[in-house]
Scaffold this motif. Structure first.
Motif, PDB file in Angstrom:
ATOM      1  N   GLN A  79      44.771  36.945  32.287  1.00 54.70           N
ATOM      2  CA  GLN A  79      44.274  37.439  33.581  1.00 54.70           C
ATOM      3  C   GLN A  79      43.457  36.346  34.276  1.00 54.70           C
ATOM      4  N   TYR A  80      42.590  35.708  33.501  1.00 51.77           N
ATOM      5  CA  TYR A  80      41.706  34.671  34.068  1.00 51.77           C
ATOM      6  C   TYR A  80      42.535  33.523  34.659  1.00 51.77           C
ATOM      7  N   ARG A  81      43.514  33.056  33.881  1.00 54.21           N
ATOM      8  CA  ARG A  81      44.349  31.930  34.337  1.00 54.21           C
ATOM      9  C   ARG A  81      45.140  32.319  35.592  1.00 54.21           C
ATOM     10  N   SER A  82      45.654  33.563  35.614  1.00 54.06           N
ATOM     11  CA  SER A  82      46.435  34.006  36.775  1.00 54.06           C
ATOM     12  C   SER A  82      45.606  33.877  38.046  1.00 54.06           C
ATOM     13  N   VAL A  83      44.355  34.297  37.973  1.00 51.53           N
ATOM     14  CA  VAL A  83      43.506  34.283  39.170  1.00 51.53           C
ATOM     15  C   VAL A  83      43.082  32.855  39.517  1.00 51.53           C
ATOM     16  N   VAL A  84      42.545  32.149  38.529  1.00 49.83           N
ATOM     17  CA  VAL A  84      41.934  30.852  38.823  1.00 49.83           C
ATOM     18  C   VAL A  84      42.987  29.807  39.192  1.00 49.83           C
ATOM     19  N   ASP A  85      44.149  29.831  38.517  1.00 51.46           N
ATOM     20  CA  ASP A  85      45.136  28.773  38.750  1.00 51.46           C
ATOM     21  C   ASP A  85      45.824  28.900  40.101  1.00 51.46           C
ATOM     22  N   ASP A  86      45.945  30.101  40.634  1.00 53.47           N
ATOM     23  CA  ASP A  86      46.608  30.272  41.931  1.00 53.47           C
ATOM     24  C   ASP A  86      45.591  30.473  43.051  1.00 53.47           C
ATOM     25  N   ILE A  87      44.770  31.505  42.916  1.00 52.73           N
ATOM     26  CA  ILE A  87      43.906  31.912  44.031  1.00 52.73           C
ATOM     27  C   ILE A  87      42.649  31.049  44.110  1.00 52.73           C
ATOM     28  N   GLY A  88      42.060  30.768  42.944  1.00 52.80           N
ATOM     29  CA  GLY A  88      40.798  30.021  42.921  1.00 52.80           C
ATOM     30  C   GLY A  88      39.620  30.962  43.126  1.00 52.80           C
ATOM     31  N   VAL A  89      38.448  30.557  42.645  1.00 51.96           N
ATOM     32  CA  VAL A  89      37.261  31.410  42.767  1.00 51.96           C
ATOM     33  C   VAL A  89      36.075  30.568  43.224  1.00 51.96           C
ATOM     34  N   GLN A  90      35.193  31.203  43.977  1.00 46.39           N
ATOM     35  CA  GLN A  90      33.967  30.522  44.409  1.00 46.39           C
ATOM     36  C   GLN A  90      32.773  30.912  43.534  1.00 46.39           C
ATOM     37  N   ALA A  91      32.928  31.966  42.728  1.00 48.36           N
ATOM     38  CA  ALA A  91      31.897  32.340  41.746  1.00 48.36           C
ATOM     39  C   ALA A  91      32.528  33.268  40.712  1.00 48.36           C
ATOM     40  N   VAL A  92      31.930  33.261  39.505  1.00 48.61           N
ATOM     41  CA  VAL A  92      32.376  34.139  38.416  1.00 48.61           C
ATOM     42  C   VAL A  92      31.171  34.956  37.970  1.00 48.61           C
ATOM     43  N   LYS A  93      31.430  36.212  37.557  1.00 50.54           N
ATOM     44  CA  LYS A  93      30.371  37.059  37.005  1.00 50.54           C
ATOM     45  C   LYS A  93      30.882  37.649  35.703  1.00 50.54           C
ATOM     46  N   THR A  94      30.063  37.664  34.650  1.00 51.12           N
ATOM     47  CA  THR A  94      30.490  38.330  33.421  1.00 51.12           C
ATOM     48  C   THR A  94      29.610  39.538  33.130  1.00 51.12           C
ATOM     49  N   GLY A  95      30.237  40.574  32.530  1.00 54.08           N
ATOM     50  CA  GLY A  95      29.523  41.782  32.131  1.00 54.08           C
ATOM     51  C   GLY A  95      29.848  42.099  30.679  1.00 54.08           C
ATOM     52  N   MET A  96      30.357  43.306  30.411  1.00 50.94           N
ATOM     53  CA  MET A  96      30.681  43.726  29.035  1.00 50.94           C
ATOM     54  C   MET A  96      31.762  42.818  28.434  1.00 50.94           C
ATOM     55  N   LEU A  97      31.431  42.178  27.295  1.00 48.75           N
ATOM     56  CA  LEU A  97      32.409  41.292  26.653  1.00 48.75           C
ATOM     57  C   LEU A  97      32.764  41.747  25.242  1.00 48.75           C
ATOM     58  N   SER A  98      32.059  42.735  24.748  1.00 53.14           N
ATOM     59  CA  SER A  98      32.468  43.491  23.562  1.00 53.14           C
ATOM     60  C   SER A  98      32.385  42.774  22.202  1.00 53.14           C
ATOM     61  N   VAL A 109      27.548  33.754  36.925  1.00 55.62           N
ATOM     62  CA  VAL A 109      26.417  34.655  36.686  1.00 55.62           C
ATOM     63  C   VAL A 109      26.739  35.434  35.414  1.00 55.62           C
ATOM     64  N   VAL A 110      25.895  35.295  34.404  1.00 54.71           N
ATOM     65  CA  VAL A 110      26.129  35.947  33.112  1.00 54.71           C
ATOM     66  C   VAL A 110      25.133  37.100  32.949  1.00 54.71           C
ATOM     67  N   ASP A 111      25.667  38.328  32.961  1.00 52.69           N
ATOM     68  CA  ASP A 111      24.850  39.505  32.665  1.00 52.69           C
ATOM     69  C   ASP A 111      25.132  39.831  31.193  1.00 52.69           C
ATOM     70  N   PRO A 112      24.192  39.512  30.301  1.00 55.13           N
ATOM     71  CA  PRO A 112      24.495  39.651  28.872  1.00 55.13           C
ATOM     72  C   PRO A 112      24.410  41.102  28.399  1.00 55.13           C
TER      73      PRO A 112
END
Ligand SMILES: Nc1ncnc2c1ncn2[C@@H]1O[C@H](COP(=O)(O)OP(=O)(O)OP(=O)(O)O)[C@@H](O)[C@H]1O
Ligand SMILES: Cc1ncc(COP(=O)(O)O)c(N)n1
Length: 265
Positions: A64-83, A103-106
């Motif tokens: 999922q990450y590669r699909s978004v970043v490799d084509d569309i690109g992002v200006q910021a990333v945020k993380t939440g629940m990582l399990s 932005v890392v929300d641990p």
């Protein structure tokens, strides 16, 4: 027409729509950026708590990450629940190869105390994820899990910030939402210090506050705002959302992500 800045949330789904991916995407819409998502886990969740949680395979998260970043690109990333530790490490690795603020929300537990991160993942958060964060946003329980600092008052927040910064994030927001009195957060990079103070709203419908603040910071960073300005704007947004939080179900209702868009109800 030019596209709005793109923000990617890497987080879990909250079926009740108040926290997690759902809170993140609503916040992004309300703040005028294009929200995109990498799902890490699915929770069966409502106003009473988390009834079940299922993690996605690490390959699904990476894809999922590669699909978004490799084509569309992002200006910021945020993380939440990582399990899990495996997902924390995979996401840290993906972020370290991305040229955008993170932005890392641990996220450790839900408001009702349900675990959203395995205890065995804490060390990966400390040694892999926090070092790649532009801004980390722990609440006081997360500070206690990640460091040996227990915060009981505002002055303790300075010690907490120092302990979290030692893991390597550029900035930290120590969220004082769980203290009494005004809702006070401390933003610092170890040299500058900004105390963000807002009136405490006597509203029990605060599901999603942490996700909302972190996503709002990411949205403002994506617009190119400097960190102190981004966090100040995000704090004002979450304060307004808490003021308009509404009852839903039998327990704790969500904050109102659309408070700044809709006429008062
Ligand atoms: N009752 C309140 N009134 C105003 N602001 C609040 C209130 N509760 C929390 N906040 C603010 O909301 C933001 C999120 O803080 P909080 O400490 O609640 O995060 P969190 O613990 O990660 O969220 P949650 O409790 O939903 O897991 C902070 O800016 C905090 O100061
Ligand atoms: C899927 C998911 N992610 C995060 C939270 C924490 O929510 P909060 O924003 O209230 O800290 C949650 N309850 N569910």
């Amino acid at each position: 027409m030019s596209a709005p800045p793109g923000v990617l949330t890497v987080a879990g789904s909250d079926s009740g729509g108040g926290a997690g991916i759902q809170a993140d995407l609503k916040t992004m819409l309300a703040l005028g950026v294009h929200g995109m998502s990498v799902l890490t886990a699915v929770t069966a969740q409502n106003s009473l708590g988390v009834q079940g949680a299922w993690e996605l395979p690490v390959e699904a998260v990476r894809a999922q990450y590669r699909s978004v970043v490799d084509d569309i690109g992002v200006q910021a990333v945020k993380t939440g629940m990582l399990s899990s530790a495996e997902l924390v490490e995979a996401v840290a690795d993906l972020i370290s190869g991305t040229d955008a603020p993170a932005v890392v929300d641990p996220v450790g537990v839900s408001k009702h105390g349900d675990p959203l991160l395995a205890a065995s993942a804490l060390d990966s958060v400390r040694t892999k994820l926090l070092p790649v964060a532009t801004v980390a946003t722990p609440n006081l329980d997360e500070v206690a899990q990640l460091t040996d600092v227990r915060v009981g008052s505002e002055p303790d927040m300075r010690r907490a910030a120092r302990a979290v910064l030692a893991f390597g994030p550029r900035w930290v927001v120590i969220k004082g939402g769980h203290l009494s009195g005004d809702a006070v957060d401390l933003l610092t990079d170890g040299s500058e210090e900004h105390w963000l103070r807002a009136p405490r709203h006597d509203n029990r419908h605060t599901h999603g506050t942490g996700c909302t603040l972190a996503s709002a910071i990411a949205s403002e960073l994506a617009k190119g705002r400097p960190v102190p300005e981004a966090v100040t704007t995000a704090k004002a947004y979450v304060t307004g959302a808490i003021a308009s939080g509404f009852a839903l179900g039998e327990g704790i209702g969500p904050v109102d992500h659309a408070w700044n868009l809709n006429p008062p109800r």
